[in-house]
Design an enzyme around this catalytic site. Structure first.
Site, short mmCIF file in Angstrom:
data_model
loop_
_atom_site.label_atom_id
_atom_site.label_comp_id
_atom_site.label_asym_id
_atom_site.label_seq_id
_atom_site.Cartn_x
_atom_site.Cartn_y
_atom_site.Cartn_z
N HIS A 183 -10.55 -9.39 -8.94
CA HIS A 183 -9.37 -9.57 -8.10
C HIS A 183 -8.97 -11.04 -7.95
CE1 HIS A 183 -10.23 -5.44 -5.96
NE2 HIS A 183 -10.19 -5.37 -7.30
N GLU A 277 1.09 -0.61 -5.13
CA GLU A 277 2.31 -0.84 -4.35
C GLU A 277 3.30 -1.74 -5.08
OE1 GLU A 277 0.27 -0.71 0.13
OE2 GLU A 277 1.38 -2.49 -0.53
#
Length: 406
Positions: A183, A277
């Site tokens: 990440h 998203e």
């Protein structure tokens, strides 16, 4: 929390399930309950369905099949490409001929999801020559995303050239954490005012970084092009905050682009299992991770019961199941009339290109442009009007519209 919304089902592309028309859907964490039509049932996905029914056909023209993980792509004024390989190499890919490795890179920690990440030219590149590069920096045990800018120098003759990064300047270096090598983000974008935006993921520290503005990671940042903090950044008056932060509450944004129609910065990010998203990035806003989410843990267990909360932004759309989005571009090229004006997104998980058709800030439907491609890592629209695609394990390709006979 469930929400009842009205949808134009033909616009979403649900005709293949045996119904068309307008109805109500009840959008909850477990699926999509359709009412008000002859069909009533549950579809185990969110409103971000995409369907493989696209009118035009495209093919991919190979540009380079040697680059292993083509994370970032940009184009020089002479139409040569700069391409990053996450494994730690930066390439100059001429319009004709073999790619050339560029020397002079900073020390890069190549580990799991870390390595050499995005590359973007300054909007005034022809005047100032600045190239912006993000990468994972630090040590094997303690690392995070860093951002530099540099200039490209050519040595030798045109037929036997070497290229090297010179005048390297640090732009931003995030605090380094002892966490898993995951990440990192990271994407870079400029707005029309010349502000520089870039993303850093939560670094696998879900419950520590994203909601804490005193810590790096799980954020989207805004800077001047030389790394200075803009005086109107949202947290400049908070003595404890990382003042480069522009928005927070993000998991792992790997798509970042300026909407040329509204001048807003849009981003997409990976959810966990479900809950990817698409967001419009606004100053000082909290995008909720991990307090609210449409996803669950990879094991299937829940980490939150909330999909919305006061003071936290809702996405424009989200994907359940996850598509693992990576890279995106607002298509403005006349070479692709059916894509023009819409948003092209890559899917790592489903190995396809998706076009999100837009009406203002709303996604009206999604369609598969091409599938069975491999893990689509990066998407870039060049000033030559072509769209370039980076695919893990396959290389870099040019998207070519099929010529219609007649």
């Amino acid at each position: 929390m469930k929400k009842t919304l009205q949808a134009i089902l033909t616009g979403v592309g649900l005709t293949g399930l045996g119904f068309t028309g307008v109805g109500l859907y009840d959008l909850g964490r477990k699926g999509l309950a359709i009412t008000g039509l002859a069909f009533t049932g549950v579809v185990s996905t969110s409103m971000a369905l995409s369907f493989p029914a696209y009118a035009s056909s495209y093919e991919l023209e190979a540009i380079n099949t040697e680059i292993t993980i083509p994370w970032g792509i940009t184009q020089l004024p002479n139409r040569d490409l700069l391409v990053t390989d996450r494994l730690g190499e930066l390439y100059l890919q001429p319009t004709k001929g073999e790619a050339i490795k560029i020397k002079g890179l900073p020390d890069i920690v190549v580990k799991r999801q870390g390595g050499l990440l995005d590359v973007v030219l300054h909007p005034n590149y022809q005047d100032n020559g600045w190239i912006y590069i993000s990468y994972s920096a630090g040590t094997e045990d303690k690392l995070n995303t860093a951002l530099i800018r540099a200039k490209l120098q050519q040595t030798g003759s045109d037929s036997d050239s070497d290229y090297e990064l010179i005048n390297i300047e640090p732009v931003y270096t995030a605090d380094k954490y002892e966490s898993g090598a995951v990440h990192f983000g990271s994407r870079i974008a400029f707005d029309k005012q010349g502000y520089l935006y870039f993303s850093i993921g939560d670094r696998g520290m879900r419950d520590v970084n994203p909601q804490d503005i005193s810590r790096d990671s799980g954020k989207i940042y805004r800077l001047h092009d030389d790394g200075r903090i803009p005086k109107d950044n949202p947290f400049v008056d908070d003595k404890n905050a990382k003042t480069a932060i522009y928005s927070y509450g993000h998991r792992n944004p790997q798509g970042l682009a300026l909407n040329p129609h509204t001048q807003a910065i849009w981003a997409h990010e990976h959810g966990p299992k479900g809950g990817d998203e698409l967001n419009i990035i606004q100053k000082g806003k909290n995008y909720g991770w991990p307090v609210i989410s449409y996803g669950v843990n990879y094991s299937g267990s829940s980490f939150t019961d909330l999909t919305e909360k006061e003071g936290m932004e809702q996405p424009i759309t989200y994907w359940v199941p996850s598509i693992a989005p990576s890279g995106m571009v607002f298509v403005t090229s006349e070479r692709y009339p059916e894509l023009n004006g819409n948003l092209l997104i890559g899917s790592l998980k489903f190995a396809k290109l998706i076009v999100a058709n837009l009406d203002g800030n709303q996604v009206t439907k999604q369609e598969d442009v091409m599938d069975n491609l491999g893990r689509v890592r990066s998407i870039f629209q060049g000033h030559d009007g072509y769209i370039y695609i980076g695919i893990d394990g396959q290389g870099v390709f040019r998207l070519i519209p099929e010529v219609t006979a007649g």
